[in-house]
Design a protein around this motif. Structure first.
Motif, PDB file in Angstrom:
ATOM      1  N   TYR A  80       0.824  -1.202   0.000  1.00 50.35           N
ATOM      2  CA  TYR A  80       0.000   0.000   0.000  1.00 50.35           C
ATOM      3  C   TYR A  80       0.867   1.264   0.000  1.00 50.35           C
ATOM      4  O   TYR A  80       0.537   2.260  -0.657  1.00 50.35           O
ATOM      5  N   ARG A  81       1.969   1.225   0.741  1.00 50.14           N
ATOM      6  CA  ARG A  81       2.855   2.398   0.768  1.00 50.14           C
ATOM      7  C   ARG A  81       3.457   2.651  -0.609  1.00 50.14           C
ATOM      8  O   ARG A  81       3.571   3.811  -1.042  1.00 50.14           O
ATOM      9  N   GLU A  82       3.863   1.594  -1.287  1.00 51.70           N
ATOM     10  CA  GLU A  82       4.417   1.767  -2.632  1.00 51.70           C
ATOM     11  C   GLU A  82       3.369   2.344  -3.588  1.00 51.70           C
ATOM     12  O   GLU A  82       3.688   3.195  -4.428  1.00 51.70           O
ATOM     13  N   LEU A  83       2.147   1.902  -3.471  1.00 52.13           N
ATOM     14  CA  LEU A  83       1.091   2.432  -4.324  1.00 52.13           C
ATOM     15  C   LEU A  83       0.828   3.899  -4.015  1.00 52.13           C
ATOM     16  O   LEU A  83       0.559   4.702  -4.921  1.00 52.13           O
ATOM     17  N   HIS A  84       0.913   4.247  -2.736  1.00 50.97           N
ATOM     18  CA  HIS A  84       0.733   5.647  -2.356  1.00 50.97           C
ATOM     19  C   HIS A  84       1.845   6.515  -2.957  1.00 50.97           C
ATOM     20  O   HIS A  84       1.581   7.620  -3.452  1.00 50.97           O
ATOM     21  N   ALA A 120       3.521   5.810  -5.657  1.00 50.65           N
ATOM     22  CA  ALA A 120       3.301   5.861  -7.100  1.00 50.65           C
ATOM     23  C   ALA A 120       2.276   6.919  -7.473  1.00 50.65           C
ATOM     24  O   ALA A 120       2.336   7.506  -8.557  1.00 50.65           O
ATOM     25  N   LEU A 121       1.335   7.191  -6.567  1.00 50.81           N
ATOM     26  CA  LEU A 121       0.305   8.194  -6.832  1.00 50.81           C
ATOM     27  C   LEU A 121       0.722   9.594  -6.404  1.00 50.81           C
ATOM     28  O   LEU A 121       0.484  10.570  -7.118  1.00 50.81           O
ATOM     29  N   HIS A 122       1.360   9.695  -5.223  1.00 47.04           N
ATOM     30  CA  HIS A 122       1.567  11.012  -4.625  1.00 47.04           C
ATOM     31  C   HIS A 122       3.038  11.348  -4.350  1.00 47.04           C
ATOM     32  O   HIS A 122       3.316  12.429  -3.822  1.00 47.04           O
ATOM     33  N   GLY A 123       3.961  10.449  -4.667  1.00 47.72           N
ATOM     34  CA  GLY A 123       5.357  10.674  -4.319  1.00 47.72           C
ATOM     35  C   GLY A 123       6.058  11.663  -5.232  1.00 47.72           C
ATOM     36  O   GLY A 123       5.520  12.110  -6.252  1.00 47.72           O
ATOM     37  N   GLU A 124       7.277  11.997  -4.849  1.00 46.11           N
ATOM     38  CA  GLU A 124       8.122  12.846  -5.680  1.00 46.11           C
ATOM     39  C   GLU A 124       8.600  12.061  -6.903  1.00 46.11           C
ATOM     40  O   GLU A 124       8.560  10.829  -6.931  1.00 46.11           O
ATOM     41  N   ASP A 125       9.082  12.797  -7.892  1.00 48.04           N
ATOM     42  CA  ASP A 125       9.518  12.142  -9.121  1.00 48.04           C
ATOM     43  C   ASP A 125      10.627  11.136  -8.852  1.00 48.04           C
ATOM     44  O   ASP A 125      10.658  10.051  -9.462  1.00 48.04           O
ATOM     45  N   GLU A 126      11.562  11.485  -7.948  1.00 45.30           N
ATOM     46  CA  GLU A 126      12.648  10.559  -7.644  1.00 45.30           C
ATOM     47  C   GLU A 126      12.118   9.282  -6.992  1.00 45.30           C
ATOM     48  O   GLU A 126      12.591   8.173  -7.279  1.00 45.30           O
ATOM     49  N   GLN A 127      11.133   9.442  -6.109  1.00 43.84           N
ATOM     50  CA  GLN A 127      10.549   8.266  -5.456  1.00 43.84           C
ATOM     51  C   GLN A 127       9.819   7.383  -6.464  1.00 43.84           C
ATOM     52  O   GLN A 127       9.921   6.150  -6.418  1.00 43.84           O
ATOM     53  N   LYS A 128       9.098   8.017  -7.364  1.00 41.25           N
ATOM     54  CA  LYS A 128       8.381   7.244  -8.377  1.00 41.25           C
ATOM     55  C   LYS A 128       9.352   6.504  -9.285  1.00 41.25           C
ATOM     56  O   LYS A 128       9.119   5.348  -9.655  1.00 41.25           O
ATOM     57  N   ALA A 129      10.443   7.166  -9.634  1.00 38.59           N
ATOM     58  CA  ALA A 129      11.440   6.520 -10.504  1.00 38.59           C
ATOM     59  C   ALA A 129      12.060   5.313  -9.812  1.00 38.59           C
ATOM     60  O   ALA A 129      12.369   4.305 -10.457  1.00 38.59           O
ATOM     61  N   ALA A 130      12.259   5.410  -8.484  1.00 38.13           N
ATOM     62  CA  ALA A 130      12.856   4.303  -7.745  1.00 38.13           C
ATOM     63  C   ALA A 130      11.952   3.080  -7.712  1.00 38.13           C
ATOM     64  O   ALA A 130      12.433   1.945  -7.578  1.00 38.13           O
ATOM     65  N   GLY A 141      10.162   1.998 -10.191  1.00 39.61           N
ATOM     66  CA  GLY A 141      10.137   1.320 -11.478  1.00 39.61           C
ATOM     67  C   GLY A 141       8.763   1.432 -12.122  1.00 39.61           C
ATOM     68  O   GLY A 141       8.018   2.385 -11.882  1.00 39.61           O
ATOM     69  N   ASP A 142       8.432   0.440 -12.921  1.00 37.20           N
ATOM     70  CA  ASP A 142       7.167   0.441 -13.651  1.00 37.20           C
ATOM     71  C   ASP A 142       6.008   0.290 -12.673  1.00 37.20           C
ATOM     72  O   ASP A 142       5.868  -0.751 -12.024  1.00 37.20           O
ATOM     73  N   PRO A 143       5.125   1.293 -12.548  1.00 39.39           N
ATOM     74  CA  PRO A 143       4.016   1.172 -11.602  1.00 39.39           C
ATOM     75  C   PRO A 143       3.040   0.061 -11.961  1.00 39.39           C
ATOM     76  O   PRO A 143       2.322  -0.447 -11.082  1.00 39.39           O
ATOM     77  N   ALA A 144       3.011  -0.334 -13.224  1.00 39.31           N
ATOM     78  CA  ALA A 144       2.115  -1.423 -13.630  1.00 39.31           C
ATOM     79  C   ALA A 144       2.518  -2.750 -12.991  1.00 39.31           C
ATOM     80  O   ALA A 144       1.706  -3.676 -12.916  1.00 39.31           O
ATOM     81  N   GLN A 145       3.787  -2.837 -12.538  1.00 39.04           N
ATOM     82  CA  GLN A 145       4.271  -4.080 -11.938  1.00 39.04           C
ATOM     83  C   GLN A 145       4.073  -4.119 -10.419  1.00 39.04           C
ATOM     84  O   GLN A 145       4.402  -5.124  -9.788  1.00 39.04           O
ATOM     85  N   LEU A 146       3.538  -3.057  -9.831  1.00 38.02           N
ATOM     86  CA  LEU A 146       3.347  -3.036  -8.375  1.00 38.02           C
ATOM     87  C   LEU A 146       2.226  -3.978  -7.963  1.00 38.02           C
ATOM     88  O   LEU A 146       1.221  -4.129  -8.662  1.00 38.02           O
ATOM     89  N   ALA A 147       2.409  -4.591  -6.817  1.00 42.19           N
ATOM     90  CA  ALA A 147       1.378  -5.481  -6.276  1.00 42.19           C
ATOM     91  C   ALA A 147       0.186  -4.662  -5.811  1.00 42.19           C
ATOM     92  O   ALA A 147       0.341  -3.613  -5.176  1.00 42.19           O
ATOM     93  N   ARG A 148      -0.995  -5.152  -6.116  1.00 41.88           N
ATOM     94  CA  ARG A 148      -2.233  -4.506  -5.702  1.00 41.88           C
ATOM     95  C   ARG A 148      -3.012  -5.474  -4.826  1.00 41.88           C
ATOM     96  O   ARG A 148      -3.532  -6.477  -5.330  1.00 41.88           O
ATOM     97  N   PRO A 149      -3.125  -5.213  -3.532  1.00 39.77           N
ATOM     98  CA  PRO A 149      -3.773  -6.170  -2.627  1.00 39.77           C
ATOM     99  C   PRO A 149      -5.206  -6.505  -2.998  1.00 39.77           C
ATOM    100  O   PRO A 149      -5.700  -7.575  -2.630  1.00 39.77           O
ATOM    101  N   TRP A 150      -5.909  -5.613  -3.686  1.00 39.36           N
ATOM    102  CA  TRP A 150      -7.288  -5.899  -4.084  1.00 39.36           C
ATOM    103  C   TRP A 150      -7.361  -6.814  -5.298  1.00 39.36           C
ATOM    104  O   TRP A 150      -8.451  -7.230  -5.692  1.00 39.36           O
ATOM    105  N   ASP A 151      -6.212  -7.138  -5.881  1.00 41.26           N
ATOM    106  CA  ASP A 151      -6.146  -8.029  -7.045  1.00 41.26           C
ATOM    107  C   ASP A 151      -5.084  -9.095  -6.766  1.00 41.26           C
ATOM    108  O   ASP A 151      -3.925  -8.947  -7.163  1.00 41.26           O
ATOM    109  N   PRO A 152      -5.444 -10.176  -6.064  1.00 45.88           N
ATOM    110  CA  PRO A 152      -4.443 -11.169  -5.632  1.00 45.88           C
ATOM    111  C   PRO A 152      -3.521 -11.676  -6.738  1.00 45.88           C
ATOM    112  O   PRO A 152      -2.335 -11.892  -6.467  1.00 45.88           O
ATOM    113  N   PRO A 153      -3.986 -11.883  -7.987  1.00 49.65           N
ATOM    114  CA  PRO A 153      -3.044 -12.352  -9.007  1.00 49.65           C
ATOM    115  C   PRO A 153      -1.870 -11.410  -9.247  1.00 49.65           C
ATOM    116  O   PRO A 153      -0.832 -11.835  -9.762  1.00 49.65           O
TER     117      PRO A 153
END
Length: 219
Positions: A31-35, A37-47, A49-61
């Motif tokens: 959840y913190r990583e998703l937050h 990805a949505l609200h972080g600084e550019d450097e944090q978002k770059a760290a 990586g690809d936000p499409a690869q982040l785990a989403r707890p509401w989508d177990p797969p």
């Protein structure tokens, strides 16, 4: 003030309501990583990586890390027990004990848990009111509609639609759908090759004549 008589019975303390189950550390990290990805600084978002690869707890797969996936199952198991205890009076509205064997329930339980977790952490009561008014009743209605009278007892019932699903994914049915899709693609070819005969080109599919140039089904 008159004291109530003590008849020698010892009453065990019990909370009126139970707290919503807290997810594990791995889920909270997701959840913190998703937050970020949505609200972080550019450097944090770059760290991240690809936000499409982040785990989403509401989508177990999407939770492909084994430890994280194990946390997801543990959390959802506790959430289901919590919902059955805190929000269910009529037995028909209970999530059945065999819920992990119902993929549609697994998908929906994960979403309803995510929405409830977010609503409980909000700074106002509005998200929780929406969860009570819309999310939870809609989930229960869909569950009852899909399960009907199956799995009301302790024993899990076989999937009634299994035979039809097997026919759906069988090769003959898949080939037939592929032919229909191919006919649709032919409608995009507006310029026939040189020397091609003019006029409608028909093909017989399941007893119907289909114009392969327009996709029109002819009687």
């Amino acid at each position: 003030m008159t004291e109530r008589p003590d008849h020698g019975r010892q009453v065990q303390p019990r909370p009126v309501i139970e707290e919503f189950p807290r997810p594990g550390r791995g889920i909270e990290h997701a959840y913190r990583e998703l937050h970020v990805a949505l609200h972080g600084e550019d450097e944090q978002k770059a760290a991240l990586g690809d936000p499409a690869q982040l785990a989403r707890p509401w989508d177990p797969p999407s939770c492909i890390d084994p430890e994280l996936r194990a946390e997801i199952w543990d959390w959802l198991e506790r959430v289901v027990a919590w919902m059955n205890r805190e929000y269910t009076w009529d037995t028909a509205a209970m999530v059945p004990p065999c819920w992990p064997r119902h993929p549609h329930l697994v998908h929906e339980v994960a979403v309803i848990a995510d929405l409830r977790w977010r609503a409980g952490r909000a700074l106002t009561g509005e998200p929780l009111e929406e969860w009570h008014r819309y999310a939870l009743p809609a989930f229960v209605d869909r569950m009852r509609q899909r399960l009907k009278s199956h799995c009301e007892d302790n024993e899990h019932q076989p999937w009634p639609a299994q035979g039809r699903h097997a026919r759906h994914i069988a090769q003959p049915a898949a080939d037939e759908r592929s032919r229909i899709f191919e006919l649709d693609l032919h409608t995009l070819d507006r310029d026939p090759p040189a020397g091609a005969p003019l006029g409608a080109r028909l093909q017989l599919v399941d007893g119907y004549r289909i114009d392969v140039d327009t996709g029109e089904v002819l009687d």
